[in-house]
Design a protein around this motif. Structure first.
Motif, PDB file in Angstrom:
ATOM      1  N   VAL A  16       0.830  -1.208   0.000  1.00  0.00           N
ATOM      2  CA  VAL A  16       0.000   0.000   0.000  1.00  0.00           C
ATOM      3  C   VAL A  16       0.863   1.257   0.000  1.00  0.00           C
ATOM      4  O   VAL A  16       2.033   1.220   0.375  1.00  0.00           O
ATOM      5  CB  VAL A  16      -0.948   0.059   1.223  1.00  0.00           C
ATOM      6  N   ILE A  17       0.246   2.333  -0.390  1.00  0.00           N
ATOM      7  CA  ILE A  17       0.800   3.666  -0.159  1.00  0.00           C
ATOM      8  C   ILE A  17      -0.225   4.405   0.681  1.00  0.00           C
ATOM      9  O   ILE A  17      -1.404   4.480   0.318  1.00  0.00           O
ATOM     10  CB  ILE A  17       1.050   4.433  -1.474  1.00  0.00           C
ATOM     11  N   ARG A  18       0.241   4.929   1.818  1.00  0.00           N
ATOM     12  CA  ARG A  18      -0.640   5.709   2.700  1.00  0.00           C
ATOM     13  C   ARG A  18      -0.456   7.185   2.381  1.00  0.00           C
ATOM     14  O   ARG A  18       0.648   7.647   2.139  1.00  0.00           O
ATOM     15  CB  ARG A  18      -0.281   5.480   4.164  1.00  0.00           C
ATOM     16  N   VAL A  37       1.766   1.330  -6.953  1.00  0.00           N
ATOM     17  CA  VAL A  37       1.756   0.094  -6.161  1.00  0.00           C
ATOM     18  C   VAL A  37       1.906  -1.119  -7.071  1.00  0.00           C
ATOM     19  O   VAL A  37       2.689  -2.025  -6.780  1.00  0.00           O
ATOM     20  CB  VAL A  37       0.468  -0.015  -5.307  1.00  0.00           C
ATOM     21  N   LEU A  38       1.174  -1.139  -8.180  1.00  0.00           N
ATOM     22  CA  LEU A  38       1.266  -2.262  -9.105  1.00  0.00           C
ATOM     23  C   LEU A  38       2.677  -2.400  -9.665  1.00  0.00           C
ATOM     24  O   LEU A  38       3.212  -3.510  -9.744  1.00  0.00           O
ATOM     25  CB  LEU A  38       0.251  -2.124 -10.239  1.00  0.00           C
ATOM     26  N   CYS A  68      -3.996   3.068  -0.304  1.00  0.00           N
ATOM     27  CA  CYS A  68      -4.360   2.513  -1.595  1.00  0.00           C
ATOM     28  C   CYS A  68      -3.379   1.410  -1.914  1.00  0.00           C
ATOM     29  O   CYS A  68      -2.170   1.590  -1.771  1.00  0.00           O
ATOM     30  CB  CYS A  68      -4.273   3.576  -2.684  1.00  0.00           C
ATOM     31  N   GLY A  69      -3.902   0.252  -2.322  1.00  0.00           N
ATOM     32  CA  GLY A  69      -2.982  -0.833  -2.601  1.00  0.00           C
ATOM     33  C   GLY A  69      -3.650  -2.028  -3.226  1.00  0.00           C
ATOM     34  O   GLY A  69      -4.768  -1.947  -3.740  1.00  0.00           O
ATOM     35  N   MET A  70      -2.921  -3.125  -3.125  1.00  0.00           N
ATOM     36  CA  MET A  70      -3.403  -4.400  -3.646  1.00  0.00           C
ATOM     37  C   MET A  70      -2.966  -5.503  -2.704  1.00  0.00           C
ATOM     38  O   MET A  70      -1.858  -5.464  -2.155  1.00  0.00           O
ATOM     39  CB  MET A  70      -2.815  -4.674  -5.027  1.00  0.00           C
ATOM     40  N   ALA A  71      -3.842  -6.491  -2.533  1.00  0.00           N
ATOM     41  CA  ALA A  71      -3.452  -7.702  -1.804  1.00  0.00           C
ATOM     42  C   ALA A  71      -2.437  -8.449  -2.672  1.00  0.00           C
ATOM     43  O   ALA A  71      -2.466  -8.361  -3.905  1.00  0.00           O
ATOM     44  CB  ALA A  71      -4.671  -8.565  -1.529  1.00  0.00           C
ATOM     45  N   VAL A  82       6.037   2.793  -0.734  1.00  0.00           N
ATOM     46  CA  VAL A  82       5.190   1.594  -0.676  1.00  0.00           C
ATOM     47  C   VAL A  82       5.497   0.849   0.616  1.00  0.00           C
ATOM     48  O   VAL A  82       6.655   0.573   0.923  1.00  0.00           O
ATOM     49  CB  VAL A  82       5.414   0.678  -1.897  1.00  0.00           C
ATOM     50  N   GLU A  83       4.466   0.518   1.363  1.00  0.00           N
ATOM     51  CA  GLU A  83       4.614  -0.169   2.645  1.00  0.00           C
ATOM     52  C   GLU A  83       3.984  -1.557   2.591  1.00  0.00           C
ATOM     53  O   GLU A  83       3.003  -1.770   1.879  1.00  0.00           O
ATOM     54  CB  GLU A  83       3.887   0.609   3.753  1.00  0.00           C
TER      55      GLU A  83
END
Length: 153
Positions: A16-18, A37-38, A68-71, A82-83
């Motif tokens: 994710v990015i916060r 993120v992708l 915002c992110g992706m599993a 990116v965390e």
């Protein structure tokens, strides 16, 4: 009529990015963050494990804190902005919003009313899963967004 499903989900590792953003700016912010993120996930060798999501950590009057992110299929180490994160598991309520992103607030309001009527207790930051890709599904009326609200105990 709102169709709500109560279910248990497993926790999922995510990248994710916060950030903080004003509500009117959420769309452009997500348009910037999801590709970042992708790109990180692809460069790390990990695999996405679901559609992009936006999790609402706090919703103040001025700015909202979001991630915002992706599993991903397996945990990744973050880098730069990116965390590594996790979509929480447990009991959740879920409903599908069909239509343009601009009307998501109406579906959230309907879900909130349903929660109150049914005596459910929310239990943490809710999120949206963007099931349809707007680059593929170009008619906003056909966009599908799953709303997920964790339940408290």
């Amino acid at each position: 009529m709102l169709e709500v499903t109560e279910k248990r989900i497993d926790a999922q590792p995510a990248a994710v990015i916060r950030t903080k953003a004003r509500q009117p700016d959420l769309g452009p912010v997500m348009d910037e963050l999801f590709p970042a993120v992708l790109a990180f996930i692809q460069a790390s060798g990990a695999q996405p494990a679901g559609p992009p999501f936006c999790r609402y950590l706090s919703m103040g009057s001025e700015e909202w804190e979001i991630e915002c992110g992706m599993a991903v299929t397996e945990p990744v180490a973050g880098e730069g902005r990116v965390e590594a994160a996790e979509l929480p598991g447990g009991a959740v309520l879920s409903t599908m919003h069909v239509g343009p992103y601009e009307t998501l607030g109406q579906s959230w309001d309907a879900l909130d009313r349903w929660v109150k009527q049914e005596g459910k207790i929310p239990g943490g930051a809710a999120w949206e899963l963007y099931v349809t890709d707007p680059a593929v599904v170009t008619d906003p009326a056909e966009c599908r967004t799953e709303l997920v609200m964790p339940l408290g105990s």
